[in-house]
Design a protein around this motif. Structure first.
Motif, PDB file in Angstrom:
ATOM      1  N   THR A  15       0.843  -1.189   0.000  1.00  0.00           N
ATOM      2  CA  THR A  15       0.000   0.000   0.000  1.00  0.00           C
ATOM      3  C   THR A  15       0.882   1.244   0.000  1.00  0.00           C
ATOM      4  O   THR A  15       1.919   1.288   0.666  1.00  0.00           O
ATOM      5  CB  THR A  15      -0.945   0.034   1.210  1.00  0.00           C
ATOM      6  N   GLY A  16       0.487   2.245  -0.771  1.00  0.00           N
ATOM      7  CA  GLY A  16       1.300   3.449  -0.877  1.00  0.00           C
ATOM      8  C   GLY A  16       2.609   3.214  -1.603  1.00  0.00           C
ATOM      9  O   GLY A  16       3.567   3.977  -1.439  1.00  0.00           O
ATOM     10  N   GLY A  17       2.653   2.200  -2.439  1.00  0.00           N
ATOM     11  CA  GLY A  17       3.892   1.816  -3.094  1.00  0.00           C
ATOM     12  C   GLY A  17       4.322   2.711  -4.227  1.00  0.00           C
ATOM     13  O   GLY A  17       5.390   2.494  -4.818  1.00  0.00           O
ATOM     14  N   VAL A  90       3.225  -8.574   2.846  1.00  0.00           N
ATOM     15  CA  VAL A  90       2.352  -7.413   2.945  1.00  0.00           C
ATOM     16  C   VAL A  90       3.159  -6.259   3.526  1.00  0.00           C
ATOM     17  O   VAL A  90       3.791  -6.412   4.584  1.00  0.00           O
ATOM     18  CB  VAL A  90       1.125  -7.686   3.832  1.00  0.00           C
ATOM     19  N   ILE A  91       3.153  -5.132   2.838  1.00  0.00           N
ATOM     20  CA  ILE A  91       3.812  -3.927   3.332  1.00  0.00           C
ATOM     21  C   ILE A  91       2.734  -2.873   3.548  1.00  0.00           C
ATOM     22  O   ILE A  91       2.187  -2.314   2.593  1.00  0.00           O
ATOM     23  CB  ILE A  91       4.884  -3.415   2.351  1.00  0.00           C
ATOM     24  N   ASN A  92       2.408  -2.625   4.797  1.00  0.00           N
ATOM     25  CA  ASN A  92       1.380  -1.645   5.158  1.00  0.00           C
ATOM     26  C   ASN A  92       2.044  -0.285   5.325  1.00  0.00           C
ATOM     27  O   ASN A  92       2.538   0.068   6.398  1.00  0.00           O
ATOM     28  CB  ASN A  92       0.674  -2.074   6.448  1.00  0.00           C
ATOM     29  N   ASN A  93       2.053   0.473   4.236  1.00  0.00           N
ATOM     30  CA  ASN A  93       2.832   1.703   4.174  1.00  0.00           C
ATOM     31  C   ASN A  93       1.984   2.952   3.979  1.00  0.00           C
ATOM     32  O   ASN A  93       2.368   4.039   4.404  1.00  0.00           O
ATOM     33  CB  ASN A  93       3.845   1.584   3.026  1.00  0.00           C
ATOM     34  N   ASN A 117      -4.623   4.548   7.786  1.00  0.00           N
ATOM     35  CA  ASN A 117      -3.354   4.151   8.388  1.00  0.00           C
ATOM     36  C   ASN A 117      -3.418   2.834   9.157  1.00  0.00           C
ATOM     37  O   ASN A 117      -2.396   2.149   9.286  1.00  0.00           O
ATOM     38  CB  ASN A 117      -2.850   5.245   9.329  1.00  0.00           C
ATOM     39  N   VAL A 118      -4.595   2.488   9.670  1.00  0.00           N
ATOM     40  CA  VAL A 118      -4.707   1.288  10.511  1.00  0.00           C
ATOM     41  C   VAL A 118      -5.692   0.269   9.934  1.00  0.00           C
ATOM     42  O   VAL A 118      -5.345  -0.898   9.729  1.00  0.00           O
ATOM     43  CB  VAL A 118      -5.123   1.657  11.952  1.00  0.00           C
TER      44      VAL A 118
END
Length: 253
Positions: A15-17, A90-93, A117-118
């Protein structure tokens, strides 16, 4: 860097990649042979990322323009992404980063920051977990923030959300470890991205950052990419529940 850590053929959800800290990491993952699904909302940044992807790896880059606050659309997309083969990383960015005094935020604004964000991170992790559990392997990375050190004001919902991600990192690490899934946080310092545009005195802010850091240069996106590549790799399989600070020695833990 891409040759050091093994992420070849891994399926990555990021996300936000396509953002300021995301683009270089996405390109590094592609260079290392990963398949990367980028979830982002900014059409211009998505187009820029696509233009920078090497021709030989463009078939492994999948760009999904989506509003992470649209939970039904996000859930549907995640279901489709997890259906063909497991999501390995998974990259929670992705993050919303508003700045104003706490009392000036409406309930809706507070909820929106938490939602991006969460809650989006929770949905992404939930979607990927069954596949990770079935293959007894997975990597979950939560991008937190140096602001958790308490040195900034007028960022209450952002700091609150990053604290929640740190808590989730530790709780998920404890719960998911028995399935071969590691969960770690990466805490970036002050990087010169679009987020810094909220500061009224950019030159003064830049000088302040360098004064507080032990390393006397500004961070760059490749510093984050290196941390992501390591923690997402096979080689980092015995590291979980940790927070890796990438901040030039501003805050030392």
């Amino acid at each position: 860097m891409s040759a050091r850590f093994d992420v070849a053929n891994r399926k990555v959800l990021y996300t936000g990649g396509a953002g300021g800290l995301g683009t270089e990491t996405t390109l590094a993952l592609l260079a290392a042979g990963a398949e990367v699904h980028v979830l982002d909302f900014d059409a211009e940044k998505i187009a820029t990322l696509e233009s920078r992807a090497p021709e030989g790896s463009i078939h492994r880059l999948h760009l999904h323009r989506i509003d992470l606050l649209d939970k039904p659309s996000l859930a549907g997309l995640l279901e489709r992404l997890a259906a063909d083969r497991p999501i390995d990383v998974v990259i929670n960015n992705a993050a919303s980063y508003p700045s104003k005094p706490f009392e000036d935020y409406s309930d809706a604004e507070l909820a929106a920051v938490h939602g991006v964000n969460v809650e989006a991170a929770q949905l992404c992790t939930r979607a990927a977990l069954p596949g990770m559990r079935a293959q007894n392997w997975g990597r979950i990375l939560n991008v937190t923030s140096i602001t958790l050190s308490g040195q900034w004001e007028n960022l209450v919902p952002y700091v609150q959300s990053k604290g929640a991600l740190l808590g989730l990192t530790r709780a998920w690490a404890r719960e998911f470890g028995k399935w071969g899934v590691t969960v770690n946080a990466i805490s970036p310092g002050a990087f010169p991205t679009d987020a810094e545009k909220i500061h009224p005195d950019p030159e003064g802010y830049n000088a302040m950052v360098l004064d507080r850091q032990a390393v006397k240069r500004r961070g760059n996106p490749m510093d984050i990419a290196a941390a992501v590549m390591f923690l997402a790799s096979e080689e980092a399989g015995f590291i979980t529940g940790q927070s890796l600070a990438v901040n030039g020695g501003w805050v030392m833990e």
